[in-house]
Motif scaffolding. Structure first.
Motif, short mmCIF file in Angstrom:
data_model
loop_
_atom_site.label_atom_id
_atom_site.label_comp_id
_atom_site.label_asym_id
_atom_site.label_seq_id
_atom_site.Cartn_x
_atom_site.Cartn_y
_atom_site.Cartn_z
N TYR A 81 1.28 -1.24 0.10
CA TYR A 81 -0.16 0.01 -0.33
C TYR A 81 1.22 0.98 -0.10
N PHE A 82 0.78 2.37 -1.03
CA PHE A 82 1.15 3.59 -0.96
C PHE A 82 0.36 4.26 -0.30
N LEU A 83 0.85 5.13 0.12
CA LEU A 83 0.08 6.80 0.82
C LEU A 83 1.12 7.81 0.52
N CYS A 84 -0.39 8.35 -0.51
CA CYS A 84 0.67 9.30 -1.40
C CYS A 84 -0.04 10.60 -1.96
N SER A 85 0.40 11.81 -2.13
CA SER A 85 -0.02 12.96 -2.93
C SER A 85 -0.74 12.07 -4.51
N ALA A 86 -1.64 12.95 -5.02
CA ALA A 86 -1.92 12.71 -6.20
C ALA A 86 -1.43 12.93 -7.48
N SER A 87 -0.49 14.09 -7.02
CA SER A 87 0.53 13.99 -8.12
C SER A 87 1.72 12.78 -8.21
N LYS A 88 1.61 12.56 -7.38
CA LYS A 88 3.11 11.47 -6.70
C LYS A 88 2.06 9.96 -7.73
N ALA A 89 0.46 10.08 -7.14
CA ALA A 89 0.19 8.86 -7.46
C ALA A 89 0.19 8.64 -8.61
N LYS A 90 -0.35 9.66 -10.62
CA LYS A 90 0.43 9.52 -11.25
C LYS A 90 1.00 8.54 -11.86
N VAL A 91 2.43 8.53 -11.04
CA VAL A 91 3.55 8.48 -11.41
C VAL A 91 3.40 6.37 -11.24
N LEU A 92 3.38 7.10 -9.49
CA LEU A 92 3.69 5.41 -8.97
C LEU A 92 2.20 4.01 -9.59
N ILE A 93 1.25 5.10 -10.83
CA ILE A 93 0.00 3.65 -10.96
C ILE A 93 0.90 3.08 -12.36
N GLN A 94 1.95 3.40 -12.61
CA GLN A 94 2.89 2.78 -13.24
C GLN A 94 2.96 1.15 -13.17
N ILE A 95 3.45 1.74 -11.17
CA ILE A 95 3.61 -0.32 -10.36
C ILE A 95 2.48 -1.00 -10.40
N GLU A 96 1.14 -0.40 -10.26
CA GLU A 96 -0.25 -0.90 -9.95
C GLU A 96 -0.51 -1.73 -11.20
N PRO A 103 0.67 -7.24 -5.63
CA PRO A 103 -0.25 -6.70 -5.73
C PRO A 103 0.21 -5.46 -5.03
N VAL A 104 0.09 -4.10 -5.90
CA VAL A 104 0.22 -2.89 -5.86
C VAL A 104 -1.21 -1.86 -5.41
N GLU A 105 -1.46 -1.44 -4.51
CA GLU A 105 -2.81 -0.29 -4.70
C GLU A 105 -2.33 1.40 -3.65
N ILE A 106 -2.20 1.99 -4.84
CA ILE A 106 -2.21 3.21 -4.40
C ILE A 106 -3.43 4.04 -3.37
N LEU A 107 -3.09 4.78 -2.19
CA LEU A 107 -3.84 5.42 -1.65
C LEU A 107 -3.25 7.20 -1.95
N ALA A 108 -4.45 7.27 -3.25
CA ALA A 108 -4.05 9.34 -3.18
C ALA A 108 -4.81 9.70 -1.75
N GLN A 109 -3.40 10.57 -2.08
CA GLN A 109 -4.89 12.33 -0.94
C GLN A 109 -5.51 12.83 -2.16
#
Length: 1078
Positions: A81-96, A103-109
């Motif tokens: 699980y990743f807890l990050c900002s919305a801008s970082k979530a756009k980058v980390l979505i590549q891993i998801e 498995p990876v889940e992005i929790l975007a603030q």
């Protein structure tokens, strides 16, 4: 910038962590993970520049390839699980989206202006559901996200058992894969190159010149070699080009791990061998022990290297450092796969006990540490208590040292250090850093007492008794004054000369090979003409921006010359056509009967046939007006028009020539004057080039960032900034009429109305005030007393002048070294003094002068025109007219910038040839020898047309034969090269070739003062060599056999008549046996 993550690498490393986690109970390195339910990584705001890289940041970068500040990561065996900002979530979505092994889940603030999401509460809930969590507990993070996280845990009273897993994280990253090892090798090569080719050389200069510089200032100069990350200052390629494997380095990814550490016996707090040591503000000492260490990071991976330099060391100090060198070689065989770290330290301690037991108490308590993205990984210390196991692929900093040593008299304490980056393999450790391990590299002897040479001790030879004659032994060497009258026998001297020649030939061969390799590497991928002819094109000129700008005279429909707009207005079919003066080639006027004809010729392509027509036009099918002719009965008006066009054309051409001549002239920054005190001055000096007005002496002032020459009345000034000084010379007045300080500039400046590359300050060594005809003392003195007194007074006067000018030059060097700009760029100004004992005579311009080498240059400074040649800019040297019997030879210096005209120095005495050769060889300049003069115009033109092809076909080895002998050259392949010096190039060159060349292709021996008068002009020929004579003899024998006159007849009538031609110095060529077989 679009950030692209390496999803494949992320999946592999996540799988490695999960596998180690699963089998943690069976592996001691991962024992802390045995009962852990999840791993939490907390990353707050980025660390400051002065802080070391945190383990959390290194682990995050190892996983993702980038640092993600203000991000929380919760790693369970089932999901990440990743807890990050919305801008970082756009980058980390590549891993998801890449379907990794876990498995990876992005929790975007939410963004600040958007309504909040449930990402943060959900992440807290996930964390609270774990009973035991592994974290890196010793690191403290700050930032808004960290504060909110700690506040949420406190409010919800979350109680989770926390376990420190820092050592487990170190184990994950300890073994490097192939890509990581590649980055570490490059980082190590960068460190080694900087230490070997910059730090050691600069330290030697500082010690030799006794430069006053602080430890911090020297460290800053070293640090500036990589340039600035913002691109304002490029890396110093003069240093990095000497390294291996650094051609494709991404300089934006290069940075220092820590500021370089320089320590000497003047360091206030003494020597410090800890990894946290820093350079002090104290001035460096010029003797004793010097410790240097530096670390460079490349693509986040670190390297480290450190050495000890010694000035006039004692025998004990040399022995102690030899022990460290031997210990390092021993440990490299011990550090292999499967060895516990404590065994490495134990082996090192036992080695010291056996080798030199008294050093045990000075030995360090830890001899290294693991290294990677973290500079110092405490989990892998090479200490007596650490039981971690070495594995293949690990990288360590092996740091050996002796702390707190004392001299025999106990007056000084010193330390010794030897640091290298090593890689662990199956059977041994391999040094990734190298250099500065030979005694000749780290031992300096600057005192006057003779020192024992650092060589392998030879076996003692038995001394033979000298021959007895008249009851006295014959002396081996008889010395009168400084002349050796009897030394070696002729045979021994001949053997020594042959040995010296063999060494020179071997070194020259090596230099030619290096030039060949450098040329291929330098011009790889570079094709085309260096002279820029491919870029030539027709320039477009605009006379007027519109009809409103046309003069009123066009209404008369007559020819008008507009000097203001540099245009000619011509009436054509009732229209006023404007032509810029640069489009007009020339004008001509002729009278025929009652009419005067004015013809105007234009610049058009296709006017010249052959090689001269090398300027293309964008539209080759266009129609051009080549000329216009006007007729008028008013001959007086056409005379005026012809004169105006001609004068305007001359004026424009002159202006263009001046513009080209001044293209390289720079406008210097402002001189920062000294405040609060008077500047140091050098009074009563003249300047060259001279200023306008009466010749009177002025004074030179030393300011914060440069020099200023002030004329006697203060009306004229010359400012020279340190940043624009290329070379700084001091020439004493010994054997000279002038004492000189000479400044050679990087870029020319304007002095009056002329540009100057060199500025010279001088004072005459002879005084005209004293009376040489005698005075009252003449009545009471007889003999040579007056002459002796005058000579002594002159010697004292010259000594005082030398001391005064030398002191001012040293002050200039000190101020330059301490100036802010020079400290930032890392450049230093060294005072160079010509070596008169190495001087030789030659004709670089029109007169015969004395040329003197310096440390980096070849100069003539006594009178203009001056000559300053930087030896590092020379590609090769060509020695021409080298023949037995000739009293002079020529030397051609070819520059590395092939567009520059080679420098010809003519009429050097042949008696000084050996001295010139040894000087060139010591300067690492490859040499070539020829019997005749080459025409360098056509040669350089062909090289510039294709430099890569030139080196591909052999380069200078083809033209000059490199270091090969005549026999080797003659036995080479008959295959021809486009760049080989043909006979017509060696002996004669057509006028057309000389005209079209951008270089002066004239024969150097044709100039005045070249010494060619000794050979009787053009009527005197050079005799054939032995091979040519052999070919002629074979041809003659064959002809006799055909005519039936062969068979070995000895009669005079059967022999061909001897031709009266080949002579050398006016004498017939003597008969001699041929070298080869017939």
């Amino acid at each position: 910038m679009v950030v692209e993550l390496n999803t494949k690498l992320f999946s592999e490393r996540v799988g490695l962590i999960r596998d180690a986690w699963t089998s943690a109970k069976n592996k001691e390195a991962y024992e802390a993970l045995g009962d852990v339910d999840a791993i939490l990584l907390v990353a707050g705001d980025p660390a400051g520049e002065e802080e070391p890289v945190r383990k959390t940041t290194a682990f995050q970068t190892w996983l993702l390839g980038y640092e993600f500040p203000s991000t929380l990561l919760l790693f369970t065996k089932e999901k990440i699980y990743f807890l990050c900002s919305a801008s970082k979530a756009k980058v980390l979505i590549q891993i998801e989206k890449s379907n990794p092994s876990v498995p990876v889940e992005i929790l975007a603030q939410a963004k600040p202006k958007d309504p909040p999401t449930d990402a943060f509460p959900n992440f807290v809930q996930l964390y609270a559901s774990q009973s035991k969590v592994g974290m890196i507990t010793k690191e403290k993070h700050t930032g808004k996200v960290v504060e909110e996280w700690e506040k949420a845990l406190t409010e919800q009273d979350v109680k989770v058992e926390v376990v420190d897993i820092a050592h487990c994280v170190s184990s994950f990253m300890a073994v490097k894969d192939d890509e990581e090892l590649k980055w570490m090798r490059i980082a190590a090569n960068l460190s080694s190159t900087l230490l070997t080719h910059h730090v050691a050389a600069k330290l030697e200069q500082i010690l030799d010149k006794e430069t006053k510089i602080t430890h911090v200032a020297f460290a800053d100069q070293i640090e500036s070699r990589i340039g600035s990350g913002d691109g304002e200052r490029a890396p110093d390629m003069r240093v990095w080009s000497k390294g291996r494997g650094l051609a494709d380095v991404d300089w934006s990814s290069v940075e220092f791990v820590y500021s370089p550490v320089i320590q000497s016996q003047n360091t206030k707090d003494g020597y410090d061998l800890r990894a946290s040591a820093e350079s002090s503000e104290d001035n460096m000492a010029h003797k004793g022990i010097f410790l240097t260490s530096l670390g460079i990071r490349y693509k986040s991976y670190c390297s480290n290297v450190g050495r000890t330099f010694m000035v006039d060391p004692s025998k004990e100090q040399e022995t102690n450092y030899d022990v460290l060198l031997a210990l390092q070689a021993e440990l490299l065989t011990v550090m292999r796969d499967g060895t516990p770290t404590r065994d490495v330290y134990a082996h090192a301690l036992n080695f010291i006990k056996n080798k030199k037991p008294e050093l045990e108490r000075y030995f360090l308590k830890s001899i290294g540490f693991g290294m990677g993205m973290e500079f110092r990984d405490a989990a892998y210390l090479l200490s007596p208590k650490n039981n971690r196991i070495l594995r293949t692929g690990m990288v360590f900093c092996l740091s050996l040292g002796l702390q707190g040593l004392e001299d025999k008299d106990g007056s000084n304490r010193y330390a010794l250090s030897l640091i290298d980056t090593v890689r662990i393999t199956v059977d041994k450790a391999v040094c990734l850093t190298d250099g500065i391990k030979s005694p000749k590299d780290f031992l300096f002897f600057f005192d006057d007492s003779p020192k024992k040479e650092i060589t392998t001790p030879a076996k003692p030879k038995k001394s033979l008794p000298a021959a007895i004659k008249n009851g006295k032994s014959s002396p081996a060497v008889k010395v009168v004054g400084t002349k050796v009258l009897r030394g070696k026998t002729r045979a021994a001297a001949s053997e020594d000369a042959l040995e010296v020649q063999a060494k020179l030939a071997a070194h020259q061969k090596l230099l030619h090979q290096q030039r060949q390799q450098e040329g291929l590497a330098r011009w790889t991928g570079e094709e085309g003409d260096l002279l820029g002819k491919e870029g030539k094109q027709w320039k477009k000129f605009q006379s007027y921006k519109g009809e409103a700008g046309l003069p009123s005279e066009i209404e008369d429909m007559r020819i008008h010359i507009d000097r203001k707009n540099m245009s000619v207005i011509l009436p054509i079919n009732g229209f006023a056509a404007t032509f810029h003066i640069n489009t007009i080639k020339n004008a001509s006027k002729s009278d025929e009967g009652d009419y005067t004809f004015l013809r105007i010729n234009f610049q058009t392509p296709g006017q010249l046939a052959g090689k001269k027509e090398d300027t293309p036009f964008e539209d080759p099918d266009a129609t051009f007006i080549r000329s216009l002719t006007y007729r008028s009965p008013d001959g007086h008006r056409f005379d005026q028009l012809f004169k105006q066009i001609t004068e305007l054309k001359k004026e424009v051409n002159k202006r263009e020539q001046q513009r080209k001549a001044m293209a390289d002239v720079i406008e210097q920054d402002s001189l920062v004057e000294v405040k609060g005190r008077r500047p140091h001055k050098l009074p009563e000096v003249f300047v060259r080039p001279a200023l306008d007005g009466k010749r009177l002496p002025g004074e030179v002032e030393l300011h914060q960032n440069g020099l200023r020459y002030v004329s006697p009345l203060g009306s004229q000034k010359i400012d020279i900034l340190f940043s624009n000084i290329k070379h700084f010379f001091f020439q004493p007045c010994d054997h000279e009429l002038l004492v000189i300080i000479h400044v050679n500039l990087k870029s020319p400046i304007m002095i009056g109305k002329k540009k100057a590359h060199d500025v010279q300050f001088y004072r005459e060594a002879s005084e005209v005030q004293f009376d040489e005809t005698g005075n009252r003392k003449r009545k009471f003195r007889y003999g040579d007393e007056d002459e002796i007194e005058l000579e002594q007074a002159e010697r004292k006067r010259k000594h005082a002048l030398n001391k005064e000018f030398n002191a001012f030059a040293e002050k200039c060097m000190d101020v330059c070294s301490s100036s802010i700009l020079m400290s930032q760029t890392g450049e230093t100004m060294e005072v160079e003094i010509p070596f008169r004992e190495l001087s030789f005579e030659g004709v670089p311009h029109r007169t015969n002068v004395r040329l003197q080498p310096t440390t980096d240059c070849l100069v003539h400074l006594s009178d203009p025109p001056f000559l300053v040649v930087t030896m590092s800019e020379i590609e090769v040297a060509s020695l021409e007219r080298v023949q037995f019997g000739l009293r002079q030879f020529d030397m051609i210096l070819v520059f590395k910038d092939f567009r520059k005209q080679p420098l010809s120095i003519n009429s050097i005495p042949s008696s000084q040839m050996d001295d010139v050769k040894h000087w060139l060889d010591s300067s690492d300049i490859p040499m070539m020898e020829y019997r005749v003069n080459l025409h360098w115009g056509p040669i350089m033109k062909s090289i510039n047309e294709g430099p890569y092809d030139f080196f591909l076909q052999g380069g200078w080895l083809v033209i000059g034969g490199g270091a090969l002998s005549d026999a080797e050259i003659s036995s080479e392949s008959e295959e021809e090269s486009d760049f080989k010096a043909e006979d017509d190039v060696l002996e004669e060159s057509s006028a057309s070739d000389d005209d079209e060349s951008d270089y002066d292709g004239s024969d150097a021996s044709d100039d005045e003062g070249s010494g060619s008068d000794d050979f009787g002009g053009e009527d005197s020929e050079v005799g054939d060599d032995w091979d040519e004579l052999e070919r002629k003899a074979a041809k003659s024998d064959k002809k006799r056999e055909i005519n039936g006159k062969g068979g070995g007849s000895d009669s005079e009538s059967d022999r061909p008549k001897k031709k009266n031609g080949a002579k050398t110095n006016g004498k017939p060529v003597p008969k001699a046996k041929a070298k080869g077989k017939r």
